[in-house]
Design a protein around this motif. Structure first.
Motif, PDB file in Angstrom:
ATOM      1  N   LYS A 104     -40.334-104.335  14.359  1.00 26.61           N
ATOM      2  CA  LYS A 104     -39.581-104.796  15.538  1.00 26.61           C
ATOM      3  C   LYS A 104     -40.270-104.440  16.854  1.00 26.61           C
ATOM      4  O   LYS A 104     -39.989-105.038  17.887  1.00 26.61           O
ATOM      5  CB  LYS A 104     -38.170-104.196  15.532  1.00 26.61           C
ATOM      6  N   SER A 254     -35.690 -93.816  20.594  1.00 23.63           N
ATOM      7  CA  SER A 254     -37.077 -94.036  20.970  1.00 23.63           C
ATOM      8  C   SER A 254     -37.448 -93.172  22.173  1.00 23.63           C
ATOM      9  O   SER A 254     -36.572 -92.736  22.916  1.00 23.63           O
ATOM     10  CB  SER A 254     -37.253 -95.516  21.320  1.00 23.63           C
ATOM     11  N   GLU A 339     -41.982 -93.383  11.453  1.00 27.09           N
ATOM     12  CA  GLU A 339     -41.869 -94.797  11.843  1.00 27.09           C
ATOM     13  C   GLU A 339     -42.224 -94.954  13.307  1.00 27.09           C
ATOM     14  O   GLU A 339     -41.484 -95.546  14.083  1.00 27.09           O
ATOM     15  CB  GLU A 339     -40.434 -95.284  11.591  1.00 27.09           C
ATOM     16  N   GLY A 341     -43.470 -96.495  16.385  1.00 30.39           N
ATOM     17  CA  GLY A 341     -43.842 -97.843  16.793  1.00 30.39           C
ATOM     18  C   GLY A 341     -44.450 -97.860  18.176  1.00 30.39           C
ATOM     19  O   GLY A 341     -45.602 -98.249  18.394  1.00 30.39           O
ATOM     20  N   ARG A 342     -43.668 -97.371  19.130  1.00 29.65           N
ATOM     21  CA  ARG A 342     -44.106 -97.358  20.523  1.00 29.65           C
ATOM     22  C   ARG A 342     -45.465 -96.685  20.687  1.00 29.65           C
ATOM     23  O   ARG A 342     -46.358 -97.209  21.351  1.00 29.65           O
ATOM     24  CB  ARG A 342     -43.047 -96.616  21.353  1.00 29.65           C
ATOM     25  N   TYR A 542     -42.345-103.490  22.477  1.00 31.85           N
ATOM     26  CA  TYR A 542     -41.030-104.074  22.773  1.00 31.85           C
ATOM     27  C   TYR A 542     -41.036-105.198  23.813  1.00 31.85           C
ATOM     28  O   TYR A 542     -40.270-106.154  23.687  1.00 31.85           O
ATOM     29  CB  TYR A 542     -40.015-103.006  23.215  1.00 31.85           C
TER      30      TYR A 542
HETATM   31  C1  LIG Z   1     -36.769 -98.774  16.711  1.00 33.28           C
HETATM   32  C2  LIG Z   1     -36.931 -97.935  15.525  1.00 33.28           C
HETATM   33  C3  LIG Z   1     -38.138 -97.260  15.301  1.00 33.28           C
HETATM   34  C4  LIG Z   1     -39.292 -97.270  16.274  1.00 33.28           C
HETATM   35  O1  LIG Z   1     -39.122 -96.276  17.213  1.00 33.28           O
HETATM   36  P1  LIG Z   1     -40.310 -95.866  18.254  1.00 33.28           P
HETATM   37  O2  LIG Z   1     -39.657 -94.921  19.157  1.00 33.28           O
HETATM   38  O3  LIG Z   1     -40.760 -97.129  18.896  1.00 33.28           O
HETATM   39  O4  LIG Z   1     -41.384 -95.237  17.474  1.00 33.28           O
HETATM   40  C5  LIG Z   1     -38.256 -96.531  14.131  1.00 33.28           C
HETATM   41  N1  LIG Z   1     -37.239 -96.468  13.241  1.00 33.28           N
HETATM   42  C6  LIG Z   1     -36.068 -97.107  13.439  1.00 33.28           C
HETATM   43  C7  LIG Z   1     -34.990 -96.997  12.433  1.00 33.28           C
HETATM   44  C8  LIG Z   1     -35.865 -97.848  14.586  1.00 33.28           C
HETATM   45  O5  LIG Z   1     -34.701 -98.445  14.785  1.00 33.28           O
END
Ligand SMILES: *Cc1c(COP(=O)(O)O)cnc(C)c1O
Length: 648
Positions: A104, A254, A339, A341-342, A542
């Motif tokens: 996402k 996040s 996990e 992402g950012r 994002y």
């Molecule tokens: C949005 C989300 C992430 C990503 O978080 P970041 O802060 O961007 O690393 C990881 N796990 C879940 C369950 C999320 O909803």
């Protein structure tokens, strides 16, 4: 003609002013000619951003332009994995790191592709939060060791898709967010004879902080509370699914700015993990979710746009705390899933925007209006302007505001003509300017006068939409680093805020990164006849996908850049994606371009019959209308100087 000021300025001073070193993590710098360079691998190979822009323009693209540095993306994936591997080695930890990329955060195929390729040697997997993301994850995922973590609300189709992955031998873990999902998982697994891998998302007591902090606590919309976890455990045992429970998961939000929050959450979740192991479940994975931050303002603090820790510290704390509690409880150390992402994708892409207009209060100050008959309010203001030193700055500011309001009331009541109103406004701004100037001389600035600098700042009109390209700035006031991409040997002399081309007063950027707190303007260069480009940095997480169609501007042009020593300027553009055409965005709201063209033709024909339009002209106008619909939605900025235009 060189002024004294500009010769005392330097590219190094610009680098310091815009904070490239502080927030850039070694990826951004200013060269001695005053251009911004990207160092995708944080070494000395560099790409001058304006070279990329020029090449894109040569290919028919234009700002607003997203530039993705694919090597930088790859670098971040490797960095995250190596950082965890190092922490694991240093701590003598027995488990492995099995990170996943949450789709996402950036779903673009080229982004996911690059991440999957870069993560191969680390068995780095994918995370999905919805059916469409799971569809992507299943098809893009490779290898038997890499995880697919399934979060988010699930219906039976979502679960069926996940079980399909299991049939193919993939390590797909269904994370239970709601008790009802467990019943569905059990039912569908029994029906299809597939052995699922199941995880529980725990509702932790530990709360996040910052702008995205609502993902935990008792009122979080996701996860199981303690009683529900126990109930779910009994259910699994009752249907002989004990062997299926493999993972505990949490996600505290996040951009967590404070490392203490992360430590506390890891400790709490590890306790859950160890208790479940002791209850006889095989387990094996502890998933610490997202939250690893990006230091957008470079202040290295627990301010919401920053983080008070590094990636190394994050990894070490996660590994260390899990290890300690496992030791304490005598449970084997799990493989660690994160996990993030950012932290992986934010730095790899930037947005280039072009300033095309300056709206200046200072310029209108220059025009002194001399009314034929001066109203008393104007002479009062003139006295204030002359008697600079009699009263304190704050008092003069208050008096001036009062007089200005009085002038507006007089105008509304019909006692003040346009000329006097113009004079009053202009003198008011001159007084403000004087007060602001004195402030910079003396150093100390009272709170109220801080706003004055912002009030006096010019507006730089930029060809882009905040709603499309920088939604988190609009919605959450998230800060991004912003700086000119060139002319950095010249001293920037204008305080400015940025406004976009949407018809919305919210369509602007009026808060900027600063070492302390937030700044209300950014220092920029005066415009000249050449294009003036600004970079908005760290926009890879994002922003791309959340952008909306406000004013139907739509997607912007995009290029994907790779380092290549053998190419001129050290790079090549591998892929170009055109932004939205007018036809695309209007079709998104149910108009057909053929239908609109037909309607226009009817009107043009009618006007031709009435002789309002000549037949040839009618044909030309219709053609113009039709080609417009195939053009881009953003402004085509005409750079022909006004003098030249007149001649033609
Ligand atoms: C949005 C989300 C992430 C990503 O978080 P970041 O802060 O961007 O690393 C990881 N796990 C879940 C369950 C999320 O909803």
């Amino acid at each position: 003609m060189k002024s004294k000021q500009s010769s005392s300025w330097s590219a190094a001073k610009s680098e310091e002013l815009y904070g490239f070193k502080r927030w850039g993590a070694g990826h951004f710098a200013v060269d001695s000619d005053g251009f911004v360079n990207v160092h995708p691998l944080a070494d000395d190979r560099q790409i001058r951003v304006t070279d990329v822009v020029d090449e894109a323009v040569g290919m028919g693209l234009s700002a607003p332009l997203v530039i993705r540095f694919q090597d930088l993306l790859r670098h971040r994936v490797i960095q995250l994995n190596q950082t965890f591997q190092k922490a694991i080695r240093d701590e003598g930890y027995k488990g492995e790191y099995r990170g996943v990329f949450p789709i996402k955060v950036n779903q673009l195929r080229e982004v996911v592709d690059e991440i999957v390729a870069a993560g191969k040697e680390f068995s780095y997997g994918l995370e999905a939060g919805s059916k469409p993301e799971l569809v992507i994850a299943l098809a893009m995922h490779e290898g038997a060791n890499r995880l697919i973590i399934c979060n988010g609300y699930k219906d039976h189709d979502y679960i069926r898709l996940a079980l399909l992955g299991r049939k193919l031998g993939k390590k797909v873990i269904l994370v239970v967010e709601q008790l009802s999902e467990l019943d569905e998982i059990i039912k569908l697994s029994q029906e299809t004879g597939v052995k699922p891998m199941i995880g529980f998302r725990a509702k932790l007591q530990t709360r996040g902080e910052g702008k995205w902090a609502t993902s935990t606590g008792e009122n979080a919309k996701f996860g199981l509370n303690t009683a529900e976890i126990l109930f779910a455990c009994e259910k699994l045992k009752a249907v002989k699914f004990t062997q299926c429970l493999r993972l505990v998961h949490f996600h505290i939000g996040s951009q967590v700015p404070n490392i203490i929050t992360i430590k506390n959450a890891v400790i709490e979740a590890t306790r859950f993990y160890c208790q479940l192991t002791k209850m006889g479940f095989p387990m094996g994975y502890l998933d610490v979710g997202g939250g690893l931050g990006i230091d957008y303002d470079g202040s290295r603090t627990n301010f919401e746009s920053s983080m008070n820790y590094s990636m190394e510290e994050y990894a070490r704390d996660v590994v260390f705390n899990i290890k300690e509690i496992c030791k304490d409880t005598g449970v084997a150390e799990p493989d660690i899933v994160s996990e993030s992402g950012r932290a992986v994708v934010a730095p790899h892409s930037m947005l280039v925007i072009e300033v095309f207009e300056r709206i200046s209060k200072r310029e209108s100050l220059g025009q002194k209006h001399q009314p034929k008959v001066k109203h008393k309010i104007v002479t009062d203001l003139e006295v204030m302007l002359k008697n600079k030193t009699k009263l304190g700055r704050l008092e003069r500011f208050h008096d001036a505001i009062q007089k200005k309001e009085e002038a507006f009331s007089l105008f509304n009541l019909g006692y003040l003509d346009l000329e006097n109103r113009a004079a009053a406004e202009s003198i008011f701004w001159q007084i403000c300017e004087e007060i602001a100037k004195e402030g910079t001389k003396t150093g100390y600035i009272p709170e109220e006068l801080h706003d004055l600098e912002a009030m006096l700042a010019d507006q730089y009109v930029c060809n882009f939409s905040v709603f499309q390209s920088l939604l988190d700035h609009w919605a959450l006031k998230q800060l991004f680093p912003i700086a000119p991409l060139h002319r950095l040997k010249e001293k920037p002399s204008v305080n400015a805020i940025l406004v976009d081309i949407t018809c919305d007063s919210d369509g602007k950027i009026s808060s900027f990164i600063d070492l302390q707190d937030v700044k209300e303007y950014v220092r920029l260069h005066p415009l000249n006849s050449k294009p003036y480009y600004l970079g908005i940095f760290l926009t890879g997480a994002y922003q791309d996908i959340m952008g909306d169609l406000h004013n139907l501007f739509g997607r912007v042009d995009e290029v994907h850049v790779f380092l290549e020593d053998d190419e001129p300027n050290g790079f090549y553009i591998e892929e170009t994606l055109r932004g939205s055409q007018i036809a695309d965005v209007i079709e998104g709201v149910q108009y057909q371009k053929e239908d609109l063209a037909r309607r226009m033709k009817v009107m043009i024909d009618a006007a031709t019959r009435k002789d309002q339009i000549k037949p040839r002209e009618g044909v030309r106008l219709l053609e113009m209308f039709e080609t417009q619909m195939l053009d881009k939605t953003y402004l085509n900025i005409d750079r022909t100087p006004a003098r030249k235009k007149k001649k033609t």
